[in-house]
Design an enzyme around this catalytic site. Structure first.
Site, PDB file in Angstrom:
ATOM      1  CG  ASP A   1      45.559 -48.843  23.623  1.00 58.49           C
ATOM      2  OD1 ASP A   1      44.809 -49.150  24.599  1.00 58.49           O
ATOM      3  OD2 ASP A   1      46.438 -47.972  23.712  1.00 58.49           O
TER       4      ASP A   1
ATOM      5  CD  GLU B   1      46.573 -47.503  29.705  1.00 61.91           C
ATOM      6  OE1 GLU B   1      46.874 -47.171  30.873  1.00 61.91           O
ATOM      7  OE2 GLU B   1      47.366 -48.176  28.991  1.00 61.91           O
TER       8      GLU B   1
END
Lengths: 477, 477
Positions: free
Chosen positions: B100, B166
């Site tokens: 991400d 994250e």
């Protein structure tokens, strides 16, 4: 001798439903001056007001104020000025009000539709602008109409000045007033503004003083951009660290301003003035109720009223540029701007206040030994205002209150500022009176703004009675 | 003996265009985990990664993590876990990365389209996620492919753990790692994470320590609702006045934390540790450049690096609930929440830090003699982490850096936290190494994020070389 007012009063009562309908029509126009998209509604509201005045026989003009500063694609709404009567043997009273309102939406938490006047079983008339300031503005129109229908001679010449930008800084109005002071407003013998509130809910007041406001920014900057506190914490001097230290040095929990020299600018309290506070209808419970807490500085009424009206105060409003959202963000803001303001009172000259503030903030910053850059600036300032409550303008209003409400009004000052008051005083050189219609619970600027039916209808009587007493007052000053 | 890596390196160079195309495809998927509307793109990114891994012959699983806490209508993106090789005679290395990215938009000031990898004439590859963390994640995939195409035996078993949250707090990952530590990850002999950066732009580093972070809120409240400073200034105790005084008591301009007892928790600096800083490739100009100013606390490199890595720091991040917009607003905020955090280091136990913070803030508030209400709470905390750089995992990485880059790496710590590091260490009980691919100028989390082509291609060589040296290291610890 006391004027014959019974016929007028009776007519006001007879017309009360009609006057409430007039207020309903006014509230229905969402004349929000702060909202660009509502500007046509503000203009429509001004036109509606001009039409009503014309229908009542007043000579009306809608004066343009040009483009809105900073939003040059927008025209400012016009000032509606009007004259009702021009009898050289009568006094001329200049009245001011505003036909724009604060923003409002059901989604803000209103219990009713804000632009649909809704009257509950206690006679509370809810609606945006009901008390601020459409009710009082229409009060003057209603007073004219009731005189006409009662066949009572209107006791004064009335000059009216109704603006449409009050809730957005009265853009353009000061210049207009100054330009017209010796022209359109030249005949005015005194000024009356109905745009404030009683101190409580039961006793009317006349207001003769307002605090001023000097608003400051303290900007602290250092790094070229926001930093991550993990990477730079412990290696860079942080602007926010410096700022909270400076803001923390300005005032203590009990409101004592820490800036040397400021207290010395304040006019000393005389025994005579001190004695006035005892009689004023106000209790600490009134304060606690409006605060929503008991976190007052003083335990007693007198010090509380003096703290609000006749001593300066300093408030820290917030910080621009720092993290202000809910949650957690590990940012070291590169540039932060603290905002604080000082409410000023006689005899604090704004320039002296600025000088002392800048000097003190500079000293506090120097003490920190910081490599960051500090800049303290004045954002805006408005001066305090105090009128003589012994002027015939106040005497007349006092008598009108006694006649309508059966009590002597409290003579009050206010903690906030209504800058147009000082502008009218300075431009016309005449006494200015603040004659409120609504009460302390009206929630102007808030959700569920209302005007009590009683305050509206008796207020119409009061405005008319005031003009009658004005006509009879001897020429004192 | 030194592994034979020439064939592998040559193959990486041969495939460099292909590897850049792979990065381009990854960057093109806007897998922004913080943006609810982009969740399908995050899921798509995970699926793409799983497909690529499958095509390379890895055994891949996409493990669901359930609903997103606080946003139960949203599924968390899956963790992509994979195994490449299961030879009992080889060491097994567990690697972590995330697929991400941070939010990005042209309107934020990007010079190029953030999701369109754009390479300039200096080989800087601009694009969101290029360096954080798609480049490093693909580094492992590219290393596998280059081994296959070069016909070089893959030296270890590779376990992979790539998450998709994250940049939004790694929701759900800790539980997953703890649950799989003795299952899917049971074979791991050591862990390698490539999700941080070189200290500068020229010299690679191995990172063996991170500071922790304890993030606090101080809430001051009093009045039932926001107040007007004109009406209430000077009569009510203001929460903001109390808050800035408390925030101003936490730390001084030179970063010295004022909370008694905190400094005593910090592990003493040994002469041996002190001597390490001198050799590290870092100058004050590097700091000034990244600060964008010269507003450093220390004038020298050693104290600056120690201030960042091995001493605690305290940053005041902002205030929630106060006026935070440009311009002026004369509000007395009813409830304000100050936010600050402390970066923690060995041997500060988070519970001890909390205790000292709460005690100090409470004392500061009591000193004010305020009727307002104060509440200091911990928002979140993550512990510091320090690994042994003498472990074979670090020795192998050090040799790989020397082989690829021709220099001994700096042994560094970091000021920020990467919480998953400590989670892997605690869950697996194995040594964790941080092996960065990008450099200090990559602007992760900022506009114009980039990864230098050189860092990407040599980084792929580095990751492969590291695995070869891992295979050869004696079993030391």
């Amino acid at each position: 001798m006391a004027p014959q007012l019974d016929g007028y009063f009776k007519q006001v009562d007879t017309l009360s439903s009609h006057f409430i309908e007039r207020l309903r029509k006014a509230v229905a126009i969402p004349s929000i001056s702060a909202d660009e998209e509502r500007r046509p509604d503000v203009v429509r509201m001004g036109a509606w007001l001009a039409d009503e005045l014309t229908a009542l026989g007043a000579q009306v003009e809608q004066r343009p104020l040009g483009r809105q500063p900073g939003k040059e694609h927008l025209d400012l709404p016009p000032v509606v000025i009007a004259r009702y009567g021009s009898d050289k043997n009568k006094r001329t009273i200049l009245v001011y009000g505003h036909y724009d309102v604060q923003p409002a939406g059901k989604e803000d938490g209103w219990a009713t539709e804000p632009f649909d006047l809704t009257i509950d079983d206690k006679g509370r008339m809810y609606g945006r602008g009901s008390t601020d300031d459409k009710g009082p503005v229409l009060g003057w129109l209603n007073a004219i109409e009731a005189h006409q229908k009662a066949g009572v001679d209107f006791p004064v010449n009335l000059l009216m000045c109704f603006e449409g930008m009050e809730e957005y800084g009265s853009e353009g109005l000061d210049d207009f007033i100054n330009a017209e002071a010796k022209k359109y407003f030249a005949d005015a013998d005194a000024v009356c503004i109905s745009d404030n509130y009683w101190l409580g809910t039961e006793k009317p007041c006349l207001t003769y003083g307002l605090r001023g406001c000097s608003y400051y920014s303290v900007e602290l900057s250092g790094p070229g951009q926001d930093l991550h506190s993990g990477v730079f914490g412990g290696t860079a001097q942080e602007p926010m660290t410096d700022l909270v230290r400076i803001l923390g040095s300005l005032v203590d929990t009990d409101g004592k301003i820490q800036i040397p020299g400021l207290a010395e600018l304040v006019a000393p309290l005389t025994e005579e003035e001190k004695s006035l506070y005892d009689n004023i209808s106000f209790t600490m419970d009134n304060l606690y109720e409006s605060l929503g807490s008991q976190t007052s500085i003083y335990p007693d009424k007198e010090n509380t009223l003096m703290g609000r009206w006749r001593f300066p105060s300093l408030s820290v409003h917030g910080v621009e540029g720092a993290f202000s959202q809910p949650g957690a963000k590990t940012v070291i803001p590169a540039k932060v701007i603290g905002k604080f303001s000082i409410r000023t009172v006689p005899n604090m000259e704004p320039e002296d206040v600025d000088r002392l503030v800048f000097k003190y903030v500079d000293e506090q910053f120097k003490k920190l030994g910081s490599k960051n850059t500090m800049k303290c600036t004045l954002q805006h300032s408005g001066k305090w205002w105090v009128a003589s409550p012994k002027h015939w303008n106040f005497s007349a209003a006092g008598k009108a209150v006694e006649r309508v409400w059966g009590v002597k009004p409290d003579l009050t000052r206010e903690g906030g500022s209504i800058p147009v008051t000082l502008t009218f005083e300075q431009a016309t050189g005449k006494n200015v009176l603040l004659l409120p219609m609504g009460s302390s619970t009206d929630a102007a600027h808030s959700i569920n703004e209302k005007l009590d039916k009683r305050n509206y209808i008796e207020g119409i009587k009061l405005l008319g009675a005031y003009l009658h007493y004005v006509a009879e007052e001897p020429m004192t000053s």
